[in-house]
Design a protein around this motif. Structure first.
Motif, PDB file in Angstrom:
ATOM      1  N   GLY A  78      44.413  39.259  25.748  1.00  0.00           N
ATOM      2  CA  GLY A  78      44.739  39.289  26.993  1.00  0.00           C
ATOM      3  C   GLY A  78      44.266  37.722  27.746  1.00  0.00           C
ATOM      4  O   GLY A  78      42.864  37.897  27.967  1.00  0.00           O
ATOM      5  N   LEU A  79      45.043  37.080  28.527  1.00  0.00           N
ATOM      6  CA  LEU A  79      44.672  35.909  29.025  1.00  0.00           C
ATOM      7  C   LEU A  79      44.934  36.018  30.439  1.00  0.00           C
ATOM      8  O   LEU A  79      45.880  36.226  30.926  1.00  0.00           O
ATOM      9  CB  LEU A  79      45.329  34.489  28.514  1.00  0.00           C
ATOM     10  CG  LEU A  79      45.335  34.233  27.033  1.00  0.00           C
ATOM     11  CD1 LEU A  79      46.028  33.051  26.885  1.00  0.00           C
ATOM     12  CD2 LEU A  79      43.852  34.115  26.859  1.00  0.00           C
ATOM     13  N   GLY A  80      43.963  36.043  31.366  1.00  0.00           N
ATOM     14  CA  GLY A  80      43.985  36.612  32.730  1.00  0.00           C
ATOM     15  C   GLY A  80      44.293  34.917  33.779  1.00  0.00           C
ATOM     16  O   GLY A  80      44.328  34.254  33.070  1.00  0.00           O
ATOM     17  N   HIS A 285      47.557  38.551  35.143  1.00  0.00           N
ATOM     18  CA  HIS A 285      46.582  38.305  36.227  1.00  0.00           C
ATOM     19  C   HIS A 285      45.233  38.989  35.747  1.00  0.00           C
ATOM     20  O   HIS A 285      45.300  39.894  34.848  1.00  0.00           O
ATOM     21  CB  HIS A 285      46.874  39.015  37.656  1.00  0.00           C
ATOM     22  CG  HIS A 285      46.052  38.707  38.541  1.00  0.00           C
ATOM     23  ND1 HIS A 285      44.739  38.997  38.921  1.00  0.00           N
ATOM     24  CD2 HIS A 285      46.155  37.465  39.522  1.00  0.00           C
ATOM     25  CE1 HIS A 285      44.211  38.713  40.057  1.00  0.00           C
ATOM     26  NE2 HIS A 285      45.006  37.541  40.467  1.00  0.00           N
ATOM     27  N   ASN A 286      44.244  38.588  35.980  1.00  0.00           N
ATOM     28  CA  ASN A 286      42.793  39.288  35.765  1.00  0.00           C
ATOM     29  C   ASN A 286      42.894  40.792  35.913  1.00  0.00           C
ATOM     30  O   ASN A 286      42.374  41.564  35.121  1.00  0.00           O
ATOM     31  CB  ASN A 286      41.590  38.481  36.385  1.00  0.00           C
ATOM     32  CG  ASN A 286      41.080  37.226  35.970  1.00  0.00           C
ATOM     33  OD1 ASN A 286      41.441  36.952  34.947  1.00  0.00           O
ATOM     34  ND2 ASN A 286      40.201  36.578  36.794  1.00  0.00           N
ATOM     35  N   ASP A 287      43.409  41.214  37.198  1.00  0.00           N
ATOM     36  CA  ASP A 287      43.314  42.676  37.524  1.00  0.00           C
ATOM     37  C   ASP A 287      44.412  43.286  36.471  1.00  0.00           C
ATOM     38  O   ASP A 287      44.009  44.539  36.401  1.00  0.00           O
ATOM     39  CB  ASP A 287      43.958  42.594  38.920  1.00  0.00           C
ATOM     40  CG  ASP A 287      42.989  42.415  40.030  1.00  0.00           C
ATOM     41  OD1 ASP A 287      41.808  42.165  39.538  1.00  0.00           O
ATOM     42  OD2 ASP A 287      43.522  42.226  40.927  1.00  0.00           O
ATOM     43  N   VAL A 313      40.158  38.020  28.286  1.00  0.00           N
ATOM     44  CA  VAL A 313      39.571  36.778  28.350  1.00  0.00           C
ATOM     45  C   VAL A 313      40.080  36.511  29.935  1.00  0.00           C
ATOM     46  O   VAL A 313      41.060  36.470  30.503  1.00  0.00           O
ATOM     47  CB  VAL A 313      40.273  35.694  27.749  1.00  0.00           C
ATOM     48  CG1 VAL A 313      39.862  34.317  28.125  1.00  0.00           C
ATOM     49  CG2 VAL A 313      40.042  36.025  26.333  1.00  0.00           C
ATOM     50  N   GLY A 314      38.709  36.307  30.903  1.00  0.00           N
ATOM     51  CA  GLY A 314      38.989  36.158  32.318  1.00  0.00           C
ATOM     52  C   GLY A 314      38.872  34.759  32.853  1.00  0.00           C
ATOM     53  O   GLY A 314      38.105  34.193  31.945  1.00  0.00           O
ATOM     54  N   PHE A 315      39.383  34.454  33.772  1.00  0.00           N
ATOM     55  CA  PHE A 315      39.052  33.014  34.275  1.00  0.00           C
ATOM     56  C   PHE A 315      38.485  33.266  35.677  1.00  0.00           C
ATOM     57  O   PHE A 315      39.017  34.110  36.598  1.00  0.00           O
ATOM     58  CB  PHE A 315      40.592  32.443  34.301  1.00  0.00           C
ATOM     59  CG  PHE A 315      41.142  32.114  33.063  1.00  0.00           C
ATOM     60  CD1 PHE A 315      41.064  30.695  32.633  1.00  0.00           C
ATOM     61  CD2 PHE A 315      41.459  33.265  32.100  1.00  0.00           C
ATOM     62  CE1 PHE A 315      41.517  30.663  31.279  1.00  0.00           C
ATOM     63  CE2 PHE A 315      41.900  32.825  30.780  1.00  0.00           C
ATOM     64  CZ  PHE A 315      42.016  31.548  30.429  1.00  0.00           C
ATOM     65  N   ALA A 316      37.783  32.150  36.273  1.00  0.00           N
ATOM     66  CA  ALA A 316      37.501  32.097  37.483  1.00  0.00           C
ATOM     67  C   ALA A 316      37.233  30.690  37.805  1.00  0.00           C
ATOM     68  O   ALA A 316      37.299  29.598  37.133  1.00  0.00           O
ATOM     69  CB  ALA A 316      35.924  32.896  37.575  1.00  0.00           C
ATOM     70  N   THR A 317      37.382  30.292  39.349  1.00  0.00           N
ATOM     71  CA  THR A 317      37.173  29.032  39.771  1.00  0.00           C
ATOM     72  C   THR A 317      36.252  29.127  40.911  1.00  0.00           C
ATOM     73  O   THR A 317      36.322  30.264  41.619  1.00  0.00           O
ATOM     74  CB  THR A 317      38.490  28.425  40.055  1.00  0.00           C
ATOM     75  OG1 THR A 317      38.300  27.049  40.224  1.00  0.00           O
ATOM     76  CG2 THR A 317      39.265  29.063  41.045  1.00  0.00           C
ATOM     77  N   GLY A 318      35.615  28.113  41.390  1.00  0.00           N
ATOM     78  CA  GLY A 318      34.818  28.116  42.587  1.00  0.00           C
ATOM     79  C   GLY A 318      35.249  27.494  43.835  1.00  0.00           C
ATOM     80  O   GLY A 318      35.257  27.618  44.880  1.00  0.00           O
ATOM     81  N   HIS A 319      36.370  26.262  43.579  1.00  0.00           N
ATOM     82  CA  HIS A 319      36.709  25.219  44.730  1.00  0.00           C
ATOM     83  C   HIS A 319      37.945  24.959  44.713  1.00  0.00           C
ATOM     84  O   HIS A 319      38.426  24.985  43.183  1.00  0.00           O
ATOM     85  CB  HIS A 319      35.653  24.127  44.808  1.00  0.00           C
ATOM     86  CG  HIS A 319      34.160  24.796  44.825  1.00  0.00           C
ATOM     87  ND1 HIS A 319      33.561  24.921  46.025  1.00  0.00           N
ATOM     88  CD2 HIS A 319      33.382  24.817  43.990  1.00  0.00           C
ATOM     89  CE1 HIS A 319      32.246  25.432  45.813  1.00  0.00           C
ATOM     90  NE2 HIS A 319      31.952  25.163  44.416  1.00  0.00           N
ATOM     91  N   PHE A 406      36.216  32.092  31.237  1.00  0.00           N
ATOM     92  CA  PHE A 406      36.098  31.048  31.486  1.00  0.00           C
ATOM     93  C   PHE A 406      36.118  30.421  33.024  1.00  0.00           C
ATOM     94  O   PHE A 406      36.603  31.187  33.851  1.00  0.00           O
ATOM     95  CB  PHE A 406      37.798  30.315  30.914  1.00  0.00           C
ATOM     96  CG  PHE A 406      37.786  30.061  29.738  1.00  0.00           C
ATOM     97  CD1 PHE A 406      37.689  28.907  29.243  1.00  0.00           C
ATOM     98  CD2 PHE A 406      38.079  31.033  28.787  1.00  0.00           C
ATOM     99  CE1 PHE A 406      37.559  28.509  27.615  1.00  0.00           C
ATOM    100  CE2 PHE A 406      38.311  30.951  27.472  1.00  0.00           C
ATOM    101  CZ  PHE A 406      37.995  29.995  26.693  1.00  0.00           C
ATOM    102  N   TYR A 407      35.309  29.233  33.021  1.00  0.00           N
ATOM    103  CA  TYR A 407      34.887  29.165  34.638  1.00  0.00           C
ATOM    104  C   TYR A 407      35.329  27.672  34.827  1.00  0.00           C
ATOM    105  O   TYR A 407      34.720  26.819  33.989  1.00  0.00           O
ATOM    106  CB  TYR A 407      33.434  29.384  34.994  1.00  0.00           C
ATOM    107  CG  TYR A 407      32.964  29.078  36.401  1.00  0.00           C
ATOM    108  CD1 TYR A 407      33.537  29.903  37.341  1.00  0.00           C
ATOM    109  CD2 TYR A 407      32.712  28.025  36.856  1.00  0.00           C
ATOM    110  CE1 TYR A 407      33.293  29.781  38.758  1.00  0.00           C
ATOM    111  CE2 TYR A 407      32.452  27.578  38.148  1.00  0.00           C
ATOM    112  CZ  TYR A 407      32.715  28.747  39.183  1.00  0.00           C
ATOM    113  OH  TYR A 407      32.558  28.414  40.356  1.00  0.00           O
ATOM    114  N   LEU A 408      35.920  27.249  35.738  1.00  0.00           N
ATOM    115  CA  LEU A 408      36.443  25.814  36.138  1.00  0.00           C
ATOM    116  C   LEU A 408      35.959  25.665  37.701  1.00  0.00           C
ATOM    117  O   LEU A 408      36.144  26.495  38.528  1.00  0.00           O
ATOM    118  CB  LEU A 408      37.710  25.764  36.278  1.00  0.00           C
ATOM    119  CG  LEU A 408      38.583  26.102  34.858  1.00  0.00           C
ATOM    120  CD1 LEU A 408      39.972  25.660  34.892  1.00  0.00           C
ATOM    121  CD2 LEU A 408      38.038  25.231  33.684  1.00  0.00           C
TER     122      LEU A 408
END
Length: 424
Positions: A78-80, A285-287, A313-319, A406-408
């Protein structure tokens, strides 16, 4: 919460019940007493991250090689996504699809779109069939009608032209009855099946009616859907046609958000049953793809079905910015709030590298920062109220939700697809 009108016609403010007051105070206490990250936390994070050298497909796979031990034995990955409108996340997911197909033998892409539209777009991917309007509509939702999505579709088409083993595209959602009814109507006409024609016509009348909310109406929908499923079984319709009936029945029985998740998991299970050699990449979506037991989500259902053969596989971003959608379907760029205090992103954003991934299977044991429930960015297709806090939701410890994250550091809004039709 809706306010009830006062005798003078003005809304009254509802009284706060003591229980509600205590719940609010409890959340404030928990949030305010979360342990802040320390220099040791940041140092440990820097020891565990793997740098990402590119987000675009076609950039090679050397930096993704450490993923191999995690995904090699998986049947479903799963790609979130932390928003439904992030350009770089969409690009990176396309790149991960390229990696999973060419390096790990995955052969099916399952998207959070309706099964009927997925079948239409799969025909275009396999053969180029379909008029431009129908193919464009087969993106399913406006959130996918982006340059990033259609670039990926055209890569799959090109790949299939060059390889005997084809990539299949399938929709796993069940929110739109239109494409299923169109397929069944066409099948009924081909077979001169007057019973099926009548059943499809009755269901179409129901879905086009302005009022569907009453209990009697819902019972009628369920009865019509059951009759359709039984008839397709009785005439031994092909499995793909019978699945249209099953999806319509899922829609008839959908009661809440989690019912939709269970339906999507069931549809992935159907794909695996139909194709014993299928290895599926799920795009949602991640959810939906998260595998923790907070709610009965698609990822949790897949974990119960497949065990370790399901990888989230989750994804996150900061800005940056993300596309969100107005009620009329038009998009605008939402400015992402910087990581809020004590959120997972507050910690992730302090890593030495801007873009990286974290193996949560190996990071779970030593890292105390990951073992606490915290806020995590979660934006759907529209903007929620609440400002910065409205962009974040409570999440379990990340290793319970995902196997990889994964974090961008900075991302931008997805790009609406401007062409009249997909390239031919």
């Amino acid at each position: 919460m809706r306010r009830s009108p006062a005798p003078n016609g003005r809304p009254t403010t509802p009284a706060i019940r003591p229980a509600q007051n205590w719940i609010g105070l409890l959340f404030l206490l928990v949030f305010s007493h979360l342990r802040a990250q320390t220099p040791a936390d940041i140092a440990r994070l820097n020891q565990q991250i793997t740098p990402i050298t590119a987000v675009r497909a076609g950039s090679g796979f050397a930096d993704l090689a450490p993923l191999a031990p995690i995904v090699a034995s998986a049947r479903v990955v799963g790609l979130g996504e932390c928003t439904h409108g992030t350009h770089e996340v969409f690009q990176l997911k396309y790149r991960l699809l390229e990696y999973l197909v060419t390096q790990q033998g995955f052969n099916t892409l399952a998207l959070e779109v309706d099964y009927g539209w997925g079948e239409t777009l799969n025909e275009y991917i396999q053969t180029g069939a379909g008029d431009s309007l129908t193919v464009r509509k087969a993106a399913g939702f406006h959130i996918w009608d982006t340059t990033e999505f259609w670039d990926m579709v055209e890569w799959i088409r090109a790949y299939n032209k060059q390889h005997a083993a084809k990539i299949r595209y399938v929709g796993i959602d069940m929110q739109d009855s239109e494409p299923n009814l169109l397929r069944l109507e066409h099948f009924a006409t081909e077979r001169a099946d007057t019973v099926l024609q009548r059943q499809v016509r009755n269901l179409g009348t129901y879905y086009s009616a302005s009022s569907k909310a009453s209990g009697n109406s819902k019972q009628r929908l369920l009865r019509l859907s059951d009759e359709l499923v039984l008839h397709l079984q009785a005439v031994a319709a092909p499995a793909a046609i019978q699945q249209h009936g099953q999806v319509l029945r899922q829609r008839a029985t959908e009661m809440n958000f989690w019912g939709r998740d269970q339906a999507m998991a069931s549809n992935i299970a159907w794909v695996l049953q139909q194709e014993p050699t299928a290895k599926v990449v799920v795009w949602a979506h991640n959810d939906h793809i998260r595998r923790d037991e907070d709610q009965l989500r698609m990822g949790q259902c897949l974990t119960k079905q497949l065990g370790s053969a399901y990888v989230a596989v989750g994804f996150a971003t900061g800005h940056g910015t993300a596309s969100v959608f107005n009620p009329d379907g038009t998009a605008h760029a939402l400015v992402l709030a910087p990581p809020i205090p004590n959120s997972f992103e507050m910690w992730l954003d302090q890593a030495a590298l801007p873009n990286y991934f974290l193996n949560l299977r190996s990071a779970a044991a030593p890292d105390k920062w990951l073992t606490t429930r915290r806020k995590f960015r979660a934006i759907g297709h529209n903007e929620r109220p609440g400002g910065a806090n409205g962009q974040f939701a409570w999440y379990p410890p990340l290793p319970k939700a995902f196997d990889v994250l994964f974090y961008l550091h900075e991302t931008s809004a997805s790009q609406p697809y401007r062409a009249a039709h997909p390239a031919r």
